[in-house]
Design an enzyme around this catalytic site. Structure first.
Site, PDB file in Angstrom:
ATOM      1  CG  ASP A 186      -1.905   1.626   1.480  1.00 45.86           C
ATOM      2  OD1 ASP A 186      -2.206   1.452   0.095  1.00 45.86           O
ATOM      3  OD2 ASP A 186      -1.954   1.598   2.564  1.00 45.86           O
ATOM      4  CG  ASP A 188      -2.142   7.521   0.302  1.00 47.27           C
ATOM      5  OD1 ASP A 188      -1.542   8.176   0.524  1.00 47.27           O
ATOM      6  OD2 ASP A 188      -2.448   6.977  -0.505  1.00 47.27           O
TER       7      ASP A 188
END
Length: 409
Positions: A186, A188
């Site tokens: 991922d 963020d």
């Protein structure tokens, strides 16, 4: 082969030497043993703060007294202590149900280690070997454990991790830990600090509103796609040049570059799969040398964000689908993938991977993932893969990178 008299049976001896380490100790011991005609069954050796412990399991012929005398004489000449115990066979019975239990603490207290060791014993398992993976900026210890199912160990150790504020990862001891793997991250609040959409929303005057919705979505309280479209709608009218300003303000998670460059040397492949925006994620991938990326595309018309997304949204299912697609493209199984994420949008991806790691994640995600890492250093994940900090520093030095020196102690 050893020469036995009729009716004689070989005797198994465990020889344990301890004392100050110096060059030639192991050589001297085996020279003494070679004259006694023994067969070597198993060997373990560790050096801790210049103190050596050497364990040798041998099958001795009928003249076991000769073996004892030779080893005791050698130990005395080296100024070391020696214990010689009778045994039977090797330790094959301990080889079933093998796992790696990696413990990370800041700090790692004796009470935590006592609790972990106690639960391993309660599970009927044995700690065969202990290795230090790092002592700075975190303490990481890898236990080689045998005699219990990996999932059972994970279950009994999870409460100790929570209770003592440490991270514990339990993985099967198999070839996948050493093979070429795909790491899917991922972006963020995982690869980078903070949320890009909030940084963009600051340019539209909606940072607080967007931050509240983002937090709820990452906790799993809101449907991701609906919440993303509502947040992106608030970006309508923001100049596309804001994307450059946001990119320049992005701060990577500590250890992100170290993680990527070290594992790339070992043949790992990387992918970024994000519910964020391709205009930024693709640039991050190029900057870091990451092989694949998948994210949402913001619509831009006449140099301005329209507040809409082009194409389907990369949501929970989309992230898992991307992981499978990238794995198939490079020819690795899903079992050979590692997924790293922090929010509810990462759950399907974490479950699809062979090893799902919740990195400084929401409670919902930590409960669902295979393991959690809650220290603020992304490269700590390498300790779960059997790579020590000393090896990382040595590889960086060889390549011309300078890494901070650990404190003395």
């Amino acid at each position: 082969m050893t020469d036995l008299l009729p009716g004689d049976k070989p005797e198994t001896l465990l020889i344990t030497l301890s004392g100050k380490d110096r060059p030639g100790v192991t050589s001297s011991v085996f020279t003494a043993l070679s004259g006694a005609g023994v067969e070597v069954i198993d060997i373990e050796q560790i050096v801790l703060r210049r103190q050596l412990i050497l364990g040798i399991l041998v099958t001795a012929p009928h003249n076991a007294k000769k073996v004892r005398a030779a080893v005791e004489e050698t130990a005395a000449s080296l100024g070391m202590t020696v214990d010689i115990d009778r045994g039977a066979g090797d330790n094959k019975s301990r080889r079933d149900g093998r796992s790696h239990v990696t413990i990370i603490g800041t700090p790692l207290r004796a009470s935590a280690m006592a609790a972990v060791a106690g639960r391993i014993a309660d599970a009927g398992a044995n700690i065969d070997r202990i290795e230090r993976m790092a002592r700075y900026p975190v303490t990481a210890i890898d236990l080689h454990v045998s005699g219990a199912d990996t999932d059972a160990l994970r279950t009994v150790l999870a409460p100790e991790a929570a209770g003592h504020g440490i991270d514990i990862a339990v993985q099967p001891a198999n070839l996948l830990r050493r093979g070429t793997r795909l790491i899917v991250m991922d972006v963020d609040s995982t690869l980078i600090q903070g949320e890009v959409i909030e940084m963009l929303a600051a340019h539209a005057g909606y940072e607080a509103e967007v931050a509240a919705v983002t937090a709820a979505a990452m906790r799993g309280d809101l449907d991701f796609e609906a919440s993303l479209r509502s947040r992106v709608a608030l970006l309508a009218g923001v100049p596309a040049t804001a994307l450059d300003e946001v990119y320049d303000a992005i701060v990577l998670a500590p250890g992100a570059r170290t993680l990527v460059r070290t594992l790339r040397r070992l043949g790992y492949r990387f992918a970024l799969v994000s519910g964020g925006f391709s205009q930024l994620v693709d640039r991050l991938a190029e900057d870091l040398g990451i092989h694949f990326s998948r994210a949402n595309e913001l619509e831009i018309v006449d140099g301005v964000l329209t507040g809409r997304i082009i194409g389907p949204v990369v949501d929970r299912a989309g992230k898992a689908a991307a992981l499978r697609e990238f794995a198939a493209e490079i020819g690795v199984s899903e079992a050979a993938t590692i997924a790293i994420g922090d929010g509810a949008n990462d759950l399907d991806m974490l479950n699809a991977a062979g090893l799902g790691i919740a990195y400084n994640a929401k409670p919902l995600v930590q409960d669902a993932a295979d393991t959690s890492v809650n220290v603020p250093y992304l490269d700590a994940i390498m300790y779960l893969l059997g790579i020590s900090r000393e090896e990382i520093v040595a590889a960086d030095a060889e390549a011309g990178f300078v890494t901070p020196a650990p404190p003395i102690g």
